[in-house]
Design an enzyme around this catalytic site. Structure first.
Site, PDB file in Angstrom:
ATOM      1  N   LYS A 121       0.475  -1.478  -0.489  1.00 40.19           N
ATOM      2  CA  LYS A 121       0.353  -0.063  -0.099  1.00 40.19           C
ATOM      3  C   LYS A 121       1.145   0.936   0.468  1.00 40.19           C
ATOM      4  O   LYS A 121       0.883   2.353  -0.708  1.00 40.19           O
ATOM      5  CB  LYS A 121      -0.671  -0.345   1.179  1.00 40.19           C
ATOM      6  N   ASP A 139      -6.634   1.769   1.071  1.00 36.73           N
ATOM      7  CA  ASP A 139      -6.567   1.576   2.528  1.00 36.73           C
ATOM      8  C   ASP A 139      -8.035   1.095   3.245  1.00 36.73           C
ATOM      9  O   ASP A 139      -8.824   0.546   2.056  1.00 36.73           O
ATOM     10  CB  ASP A 139      -6.319   3.576   2.601  1.00 36.73           C
TER      11      ASP A 139
END
Length: 211
Positions: A121, A139
Site C-alpha cells: 500500500k 486503505d
C-alpha cells in the site's frame, strides 16, 4: 446500473465534489511522501502533518534522516501510534536509500517494497502520488467504500486492488483512488454514512442506506 455506468456516475459526481483530488498528506518530495505515508499507518493525515512539519525541519531528505540518532527520531514522532517501530523503519529506510539509491526514492514497486517498513500500500501511494503511476493504493476507506457501493465484492485489500484495477479505466485510476478515499473519509463513513448528503447515492447498492 452496470459497473461501467456506475464508474462513470461516480467519476462525474465525485469529480464535481472534489475537482482537484490529491493526498491530504503534506510533502514536497518523493522522500517526504514516503516518510509521511509510513507514519500514516494507524494514524490520521492531520496528525501526520503535525509531526512532519517539525520532522522535515530536522531531516528533509534521506541523507539528513539517515544521520539522525534513533532516539532523536523517536522523540520527534513520539505522539504517533507505534512510534518505536516507525522510528526504526524511518532510519533503516533512509539508510538503505542512501546506500543503494544515492538518497533518491526508486520509482518501482519492487524496489520500494525492499525498503524497511514499506509494504504494497505504501509503495502504491508513492508510485501514484509522486510518480503518476496508475496504481490503486487500498486503505480502509477504499476497501470499505468500493465494497459498500457495489463496485467489488472482496474480503481483503489485495483482492480489492486487483478487482478495481480490472474495472476502472487506466486514465481514471489515480483520481478515482482519491475520490474513494475522500468520499469514505467525509461522507461514506464507517459507522454512520451520510447517505442524505451523498452525491453518488443513485449508484450505490448499500442496503443499509440511511436518510
Amino acid at each position: 446500473m452496470t459497473i461501467p455506468e456506475k464508474i462513470s456516475c461516480i467519476n462525474e459526481a465525485l469529480g464535481a465534489a472534489y475537482p482537484s483530488p490529491k493526498s491530504e498528506l503534506n510533502y514536497e518530495t518523493p522522500f517526504q511522501l514516503l516518510v509521511a505515508t509510513m507514519l500514516a499507518a494507524q494514524s490520521t493525515d492531520k496528525k501526520v502533518n503535525m509531526i512532519t512539519a517539525e520532522l522535515f525541519k530536522a531531516a528533509a531528505d534521506a541523507h539528513s534522516m539517515s544521520r539522525l540518532e534513533l532516539d532523536d527520531i523517536r522523540q520527534m514522532i513520539r505522539s504517533i501510534n507505534y512510534y518505536n517501530n516507525k522510528a526504526k523503519h524511518l532510519l533503516a529506510a533512509s539508510t538503505t536509500l542512501v546506500e543503494k539509491f544515492d538518497g533518491e526514492v526508486p520509482d518501482s514497486r519492487e524496489e520500494l517494497e525492499k525498503l524497511p517498513g514499506v509494504g504494497r500500500k505504501t509503495a502504491n501511494v508513492v508510485l501514484s502520488n509522486a510518480f503518476g503511476r496508475p496504481v490503486m493504493p487500498v486503505d480502509t476507506h477504499v476497501h470499505r467504500v468500493s465494497n459498500r457501493i457495489g463496485l467489488v465484492s472482496t474480503s481483503n485489500p489485495r483482492d480489492t486492488e486487483d478487482e478495481l484495477m480490472k474495472i476502472i479505466p487506466e486514465d481514471l485510476v489515480i483520481n478515482f483512488h482519491h475520490y474513494l478515499v475522500l468520499h469514505g473519509r467525509y461522507t461514506c463513513k464507517a459507522r454512520k454514512p451520510l447517505c442524505a448528503e451523498c452525491p453518488i447515492v443513485d449508484a450505490c447498492d448499500y442496503e443499509g442506506k440511511m436518510f
